[in-house]
Design a protein around this motif. Sequence first.
Motif, PDB file in Angstrom:
ATOM      1  N   ARG A  94     -91.321  80.327  74.905  1.00  0.00           N
ATOM      2  CA  ARG A  94     -90.937  80.706  73.581  1.00  0.00           C
ATOM      3  C   ARG A  94     -90.905  82.128  73.214  1.00  0.00           C
ATOM      4  O   ARG A  94     -89.919  82.846  72.721  1.00  0.00           O
ATOM      5  CB  ARG A  94     -91.525  80.048  72.422  1.00  0.00           C
ATOM      6  CG  ARG A  94     -91.420  78.222  72.384  1.00  0.00           C
ATOM      7  CD  ARG A  94     -92.489  77.901  71.261  1.00  0.00           C
ATOM      8  NE  ARG A  94     -92.035  78.404  69.966  1.00  0.00           N
ATOM      9  CZ  ARG A  94     -93.170  78.328  69.003  1.00  0.00           C
ATOM     10  NH1 ARG A  94     -94.171  77.682  69.224  1.00  0.00           N
ATOM     11  NH2 ARG A  94     -93.073  78.885  67.993  1.00  0.00           N
ATOM     12  N   ARG A  97     -87.887  83.642  75.150  1.00  0.00           N
ATOM     13  CA  ARG A  97     -86.796  83.467  74.431  1.00  0.00           C
ATOM     14  C   ARG A  97     -86.542  84.315  73.099  1.00  0.00           C
ATOM     15  O   ARG A  97     -85.378  84.476  72.905  1.00  0.00           O
ATOM     16  CB  ARG A  97     -86.519  81.913  74.035  1.00  0.00           C
ATOM     17  CG  ARG A  97     -86.520  80.820  75.227  1.00  0.00           C
ATOM     18  CD  ARG A  97     -86.012  79.472  74.645  1.00  0.00           C
ATOM     19  NE  ARG A  97     -86.288  78.885  75.857  1.00  0.00           N
ATOM     20  CZ  ARG A  97     -85.461  78.346  76.852  1.00  0.00           C
ATOM     21  NH1 ARG A  97     -84.441  79.015  76.690  1.00  0.00           N
ATOM     22  NH2 ARG A  97     -85.706  77.527  77.773  1.00  0.00           N
ATOM     23  N   ARG A 147     -80.401  71.801  75.534  1.00  0.00           N
ATOM     24  CA  ARG A 147     -80.581  73.260  75.804  1.00  0.00           C
ATOM     25  C   ARG A 147     -79.452  73.637  76.979  1.00  0.00           C
ATOM     26  O   ARG A 147     -78.707  74.705  77.067  1.00  0.00           O
ATOM     27  CB  ARG A 147     -81.931  73.997  76.485  1.00  0.00           C
ATOM     28  CG  ARG A 147     -82.864  74.175  75.560  1.00  0.00           C
ATOM     29  CD  ARG A 147     -83.945  74.920  75.990  1.00  0.00           C
ATOM     30  NE  ARG A 147     -84.811  75.302  74.910  1.00  0.00           N
ATOM     31  CZ  ARG A 147     -85.075  76.028  73.777  1.00  0.00           C
ATOM     32  NH1 ARG A 147     -83.778  76.846  73.764  1.00  0.00           N
ATOM     33  NH2 ARG A 147     -85.952  76.088  73.034  1.00  0.00           N
ATOM     34  N   GLN A 207     -83.914  86.864  78.753  1.00  0.00           N
ATOM     35  CA  GLN A 207     -82.872  86.126  78.048  1.00  0.00           C
ATOM     36  C   GLN A 207     -81.880  85.704  78.853  1.00  0.00           C
ATOM     37  O   GLN A 207     -81.320  84.248  78.762  1.00  0.00           O
ATOM     38  CB  GLN A 207     -82.462  86.713  76.687  1.00  0.00           C
ATOM     39  CG  GLN A 207     -83.857  87.056  75.704  1.00  0.00           C
ATOM     40  CD  GLN A 207     -83.567  87.289  74.461  1.00  0.00           C
ATOM     41  OE1 GLN A 207     -82.756  88.357  74.294  1.00  0.00           O
ATOM     42  NE2 GLN A 207     -84.282  86.894  73.347  1.00  0.00           N
ATOM     43  N   ASP A 214     -80.847  77.596  82.020  1.00  0.00           N
ATOM     44  CA  ASP A 214     -80.816  76.581  81.083  1.00  0.00           C
ATOM     45  C   ASP A 214     -79.553  75.730  81.120  1.00  0.00           C
ATOM     46  O   ASP A 214     -79.223  74.498  81.295  1.00  0.00           O
ATOM     47  CB  ASP A 214     -80.684  77.044  79.396  1.00  0.00           C
ATOM     48  CG  ASP A 214     -81.938  77.226  78.748  1.00  0.00           C
ATOM     49  OD1 ASP A 214     -82.983  76.945  79.373  1.00  0.00           O
ATOM     50  OD2 ASP A 214     -81.974  77.871  77.927  1.00  0.00           O
TER      51      ASP A 214
END
Length: 220
Positions: A94, A97, A147, A207, A214
Amino acid sequence: MNAIRLLLVDDDPLVRSGLTLMLGGAEDVVIVGEAADGEQALAVAGTVRPDVVLMDIRMPNMDGLTATERLRARTDAPEVVVLTTFHADEQVLRALRAGAAGFVLKDATPAEILDAVRSVVAGDPVLSPAVTRQLMTHAAASERDVRTAGARRRLACLADRERDVAVGIGHGRSNAEIAATLYLSVPTVKAHVSRIMTKLDLNNRVQIALLVHDAGLLDG
């Protein structure tokens, strides 16, 4: 070259003292401040303007996740490197991200921590592809499905060459390595990276790499 300005954020004063002792001797790094929680980190960062923040995640008042999000949203935001005790942790994912550029374990050697700090300032990859995959598999399967669909929709806005560069970032390659693989110049790759971040509203390579993971573009 100016010394890298480093802010230490951890609710344990012993951890902060240990980091100061370990890192304070580096010629190219200067510790400009300390904070015991996320709220203090935001206040201190606004005063001392660090280049890099070593950020603990689990802290009282305001945790490192919220502090990372708020720091990275600022103009001229510092890079954030997460301090953690676990290799694969949902909160680490997290934080990445949210804009953290990488993470180091709290029991890492001074050389390893300094390498991470120097790497994020240089804009170089911090996470290996193996570590990124480990973090990704830590997420729940149902969350991954959602995702994947969302990531593919976001990546659809990229031109073909931008997509190729994004995949290279997902593989953990440097700009020079991507340039050699795609037969491009390094400045061209850097320009593609900047456009990718602008189009996708992202602020660092980690990211981009997570979004590529993802989307399942590195499978197989």
